[in-house]
Design an enzyme around this catalytic site. Structure first.
Site, short mmCIF file in Angstrom:
data_model
loop_
_atom_site.label_atom_id
_atom_site.label_comp_id
_atom_site.label_asym_id
_atom_site.label_seq_id
_atom_site.Cartn_x
_atom_site.Cartn_y
_atom_site.Cartn_z
NE ARG A 165 -53.87 -18.81 -16.40
CZ ARG A 165 -52.86 -19.21 -15.63
NH1 ARG A 165 -51.84 -19.86 -16.13
NH2 ARG A 165 -52.89 -18.97 -14.35
CG ASN A 207 -57.32 -11.74 -13.55
OD1 ASN A 207 -58.13 -11.93 -12.65
ND2 ASN A 207 -56.66 -12.74 -14.12
CD GLU A 288 -57.81 -17.13 -9.51
OE1 GLU A 288 -57.72 -16.46 -10.55
OE2 GLU A 288 -57.74 -18.37 -9.49
NE ARG A 333 -60.63 -23.26 -6.47
CZ ARG A 333 -59.68 -23.15 -7.38
NH1 ARG A 333 -58.46 -23.61 -7.11
NH2 ARG A 333 -59.92 -22.60 -8.55
CG ASP A 362 -60.06 -22.63 -12.43
OD1 ASP A 362 -60.73 -22.26 -13.41
OD2 ASP A 362 -59.10 -22.00 -11.97
CD GLU A 390 -56.04 -21.61 -16.88
OE1 GLU A 390 -57.11 -21.05 -17.17
OE2 GLU A 390 -55.44 -21.39 -15.82
CD1 TRP A 540 -54.82 -21.75 -6.18
CD2 TRP A 540 -53.13 -20.29 -5.98
NE1 TRP A 540 -55.33 -20.49 -6.37
CE2 TRP A 540 -54.33 -19.56 -6.26
CE3 TRP A 540 -51.94 -19.57 -5.83
CZ2 TRP A 540 -54.36 -18.17 -6.39
CZ3 TRP A 540 -51.98 -18.18 -5.96
CH2 TRP A 540 -53.18 -17.49 -6.24
C1 BDP Z 1 -58.08 -19.50 -13.65
C2 BDP Z 1 -56.94 -18.95 -14.45
C3 BDP Z 1 -56.72 -17.49 -14.18
C4 BDP Z 1 -58.03 -16.73 -14.37
C5 BDP Z 1 -59.09 -17.35 -13.50
C6 BDP Z 1 -60.45 -16.72 -13.68
O1 BDP Z 1 -55.77 -19.65 -14.13
O2 BDP Z 1 -55.73 -17.03 -15.05
O3 BDP Z 1 -57.87 -15.40 -14.08
O4 BDP Z 1 -59.23 -18.70 -13.83
O5 BDP Z 1 -61.29 -17.34 -14.31
O6 BDP Z 1 -58.37 -20.77 -14.13
O7 BDP Z 1 -60.69 -15.65 -13.17
#
Ligand code: BDP
Length: 696
Positions: A165, A207, A288, A333, A362, A390, A540
């Site tokens: 991102r 991640n 995720e 969610r 988010d 993002e 999603w």
């Molecule tokens: C989401 C993003 C993803 C991130 C996630 C996070 O799309 O890429 O890894 O958040 O915060 O918004 O872990």
């Protein structure tokens, strides 16, 4: 000859100087007002420093940069404190916070004093800021202490140089050159952070690749830690929970397994042997697709406590993220993080902090607060904001996030009665948290100007300033940033500030009016895709959130619906639970409102939505016009850069408007109200634009 004179004359005007934005808000161009400049020059004519660590060196070097740039002088370094006009001193001050500083000035001397050298550095940056913003240095009697202990950036950078991102180039960390070569950019990064009080950086993506904690990478991390240390910045790493398996060859990563525990303990020992002041680990677990304790039938508590135990002998911290949501077809969610973490309140070890995104979903442009703020009485929770845009138009939309941060921080959780704002929860006042933290997901990259969109630098700046003092207003911060960044005349500064302060609401209007949320492109998160009805996970899709049908639009989170509203304190809940009194900006976050439902202004939901989409686009045109008046008033490179990005923003705003209105109209079956004209483009055409813009 005539040509040369003309050229020189034209160069004298601001407009002909190109500025690539690299210097951020630490621009230090000569102060034009001569009286002020002379006055400051007198006050900074000589400096004495009573400490001599590595922070002393960078502090003096910053003074040199600022005085030679802003004032055109070279301050003398004196060992005689009595004679120096500026005295920098480590000594005991009343405020015990190690980062606090005092600035006191009399006619002939200004003294900056702190319990630590780092505090003095912060004081120096405060003094410089005052000069950059043309404030008086007379009779100062300032005490300043950060209200939040950990003020951090989290880089979502990968070891292969990409940024999750990221919209400002590649990662700034040149892993292949480290540890031998320290790029001068690292130092400028540290300076910029120190200037706004940022004292921690998480170097890598949540991640996380397990590679970051291999001996090979730890050597590189150490080199960065050494480079940042003089500026008071500690490094942290995101870790992969499955590392004992991936790196250690163990059969499991079960947090209750003795071998796993042992593996993490020795890993922690290894890290701290190299970097004794290492900050700690950030963990994204069971979210995720990332590994976590639940893979072994354990809980977030088990996972966090195991790591906390491993790192505790070194005074390290575990920052455990609350961004978790498992799809439950009957669930919401919105409620996931609270459901997962509230039940463990008080059961986490003391060196754990639960890091919560500002809203329950988010990083949308407007979210109500996460119900975890105000709910965790015995476990510290910290704030995670997202600077990288993002969901806010990447690098082509101008969105100053200050007003969003302010809105969130000022929201009253009512946890301990009226006035228990989110700011007071995260600064520890409400529940007396022993650890406090605010983090921004960084928007920096290898682009020369750091952030891609030149105006996005302000979001980085705002994060630092608000983490120092979460009660600062976004207006005050914008004011400082504009003056420091552009050193422009006051009329121009006001124009830029005005656009900044309006920009977030404008973006909201043409993308997410009335609390519509999560209707962006699937996966890449760019542009409108309210029509996404299928995705690898239902939560999603866009449909999951907007729930448009022939009756209305929005997610019913009241008692009649998912009842996620029940996670708020009753006094906060009541702000949102009545469809007739809720602030329209949050309407569709909490109600499935009939298209014909009348808002307090007398308009139907449909008409108001359409109005906001259209007015949003019109406001971008206004931004363009206002920006046009900056020509010749600020440097030409920034002027042209922003001018071009605004053109793109306009084009994309039209896309958002037309796609959204045409799509929702399929359900509302109501006409576009006058004076607005229905788009001449078809929905199919608009759906295809995502490929035209090459974003996926
Ligand atoms: C989401 C993003 C993803 C991130 C996630 C996070 O799309 O890429 O890894 O958040 O915060 O918004 O872990």
């Amino acid at each position: 000859m005539r040509f040369i004179i003309l050229l020189l004359l034209s160069m004298i005007s601001y407009g002909s100087f190109a500025d690539d934005g690299y210097r951020l808000w630490l621009k230090y161009d000569r102060i034009q007002n001569e009286t002020l400049r002379k006055n400051y020059a007198q006050k900074l004519a000589s400096v004495s420093v009573n400490f001599s660590d590595e922070t002393a060196k960078v502090t003096v070097s910053e003074i040199e940069k600022a005085t030679s740039g802003l004032l055109g002088i070279k301050s003398k370094t004196l060992s005689n404190t009595a004679q120096a006009t500026l005295v920098l001193k480590v000594g005991k001050i009343e405020n015990e916070n190690p980062e606090a500083f005092e600035i006191k000035s009399s006619k002939n001397q200004t003294v900056i004093i702190s319990n630590t050298s780092k505090g003095v550095l912060y004081g120096v940056f405060e003094l410089i800021r005052r000069m950059q913003t043309s404030e008086s240095l007379e009779n100062l009697k300032i005490t300043s202490a950060p209200k939040i202990q950990l003020r951090m950036l989290n880089h979502w950078d990968n070891n292969n140089g990409t940024i999750e991102r990221g919209y400002a180039g590649m990662s700034m960390w040149k892993w292949y050159e480290l540890p031998e070569r320290i790029d001068s950019r690292y130092i400028d990064y540290a300076r910029a952070n120190a200037s706004i009080g940022i004292n921690g950086t998480v170097l890598n993506n949540v991640n996380a690749s397990a590679r970051f904690i291999t001996p090979e990478y730890l050597g590189k991390v150490k080199a960065l830690a050494d480079a940042f240390r003089p500026y008071g910045i500690k490094v942290f790493l995101s870790i992969n929970f499955a590392s004992p398996k991936i790196l250690g060859g163990l059969k499991t990563a079960d947090p209750l397994d003795p071998e796993v525990k042992h593996w993490w303990k020795s890993k922690a020992d290894e890290v701290y042997k190299l970097i004794p002041d290492f900050g700690g680990f950030v963990v994204k677990a069971n979210s995720e697709g990332e590994p976590g304790p639940m893979d072994f039938g354990r809980t977030h508590k088990d996972g966090a406590n195991m790591l906390a135990e491993a790192i505790a002998p070194h005074n390290g911290l575990i920052i455990w993220r609350a961004f978790v949501y498992n799809f439950d077809p009957k669930g919401d969610r919105f409620a996931a993080a609270y459901n997962e973490f509230k039940r463990f309140d008080g059961e986490f070890l003391p060196n754990i902090i639960i890091q919560v995104k500002n809203g329950p979903i988010d990083f949308q442009v407007r979210e109500p607060i996460s119900p975890l703020f105000g709910a965790m009485e015995k476990t510290p929770v910290s704030m995670e904001f997202q600077l990288t845009q993002e969901y806010l138009g990447w690098a082509t939309h101008w969105v100053y996030e200050g007003p969003m941060f302010e809105e969130v921080l000022k929201t009253d959780t009512h946890a301990k009665g009226k006035g228990s704002t989110v700011a007071k929860v995260i600064d520890g006042e409400v529940f007396k948290y022993p650890i406090t933290s605010m983090i921004g997901v960084a928007n920096t990259g290898s682009d020369r100007n750091w952030t891609g969109h030149p105006m996005a630098q302000a979001n980085w700046y705002a994060l630092g300033r608000m983490a120092w003092n979460p009660e600062l207003t976004s207006e005050k911060i914008a004011d400082e940033w504009v003056k420091m960044t552009f050193q422009s005349d006051s009329k121009s500064s006001e124009t830029i500030k005005k656009i900044m302060l309006e920009s977030r609401e404008i973006y909201t209007n043409y993308t997410n009016p009335l609390g519509v949320h999560h209707v962006m492109g699937e996966g890449h998160h760019f542009g409108p895709e309210p029509w996404v009805e299928k995705a690898p996970r239902p939560d999603w899709t866009a449909l999951y959130y907007h729930r448009a049908d022939s009756i209305g639009i929005g997610f019913d989170r009241t008692e009649k619906g998912s009842n996620s509203l029940g996670q708020y304190h009753p006094d906060l809940r009541s702000k949102y639970s009545d469809i007739n009194t809720i602030q329209p900006e949050f309407l569709l976050w909490f109600h499935h409102a009939p298209w014909t439902h009348k808002l307090q202004n007398g308009k139907t939901v449909w008409d108001e939505m359409v109005t906001r989409y259209y007015e949003g686009v019109k406001s971008v045109e206004k931004m363009q016009k206002e920006w046009a008046t900056m020509e010749g008033k600020i440097d030409s490179e920034t002027f042209e850069n922003v001018e071009a990005r605004l053109k793109t923003q306009y084009k994309e705003a039209l896309w958002w408007r037309d796609a959204s209105v045409l799509y929702f109209q399929k359900y509302s079956k109501m006409p576009v109200p006058s004076p607005y004209q229905k788009s001449t483009r078809t929905l199919e055409e608009l759906k295809g634009l995502v490929d035209v813009y090459h974003v996926r």
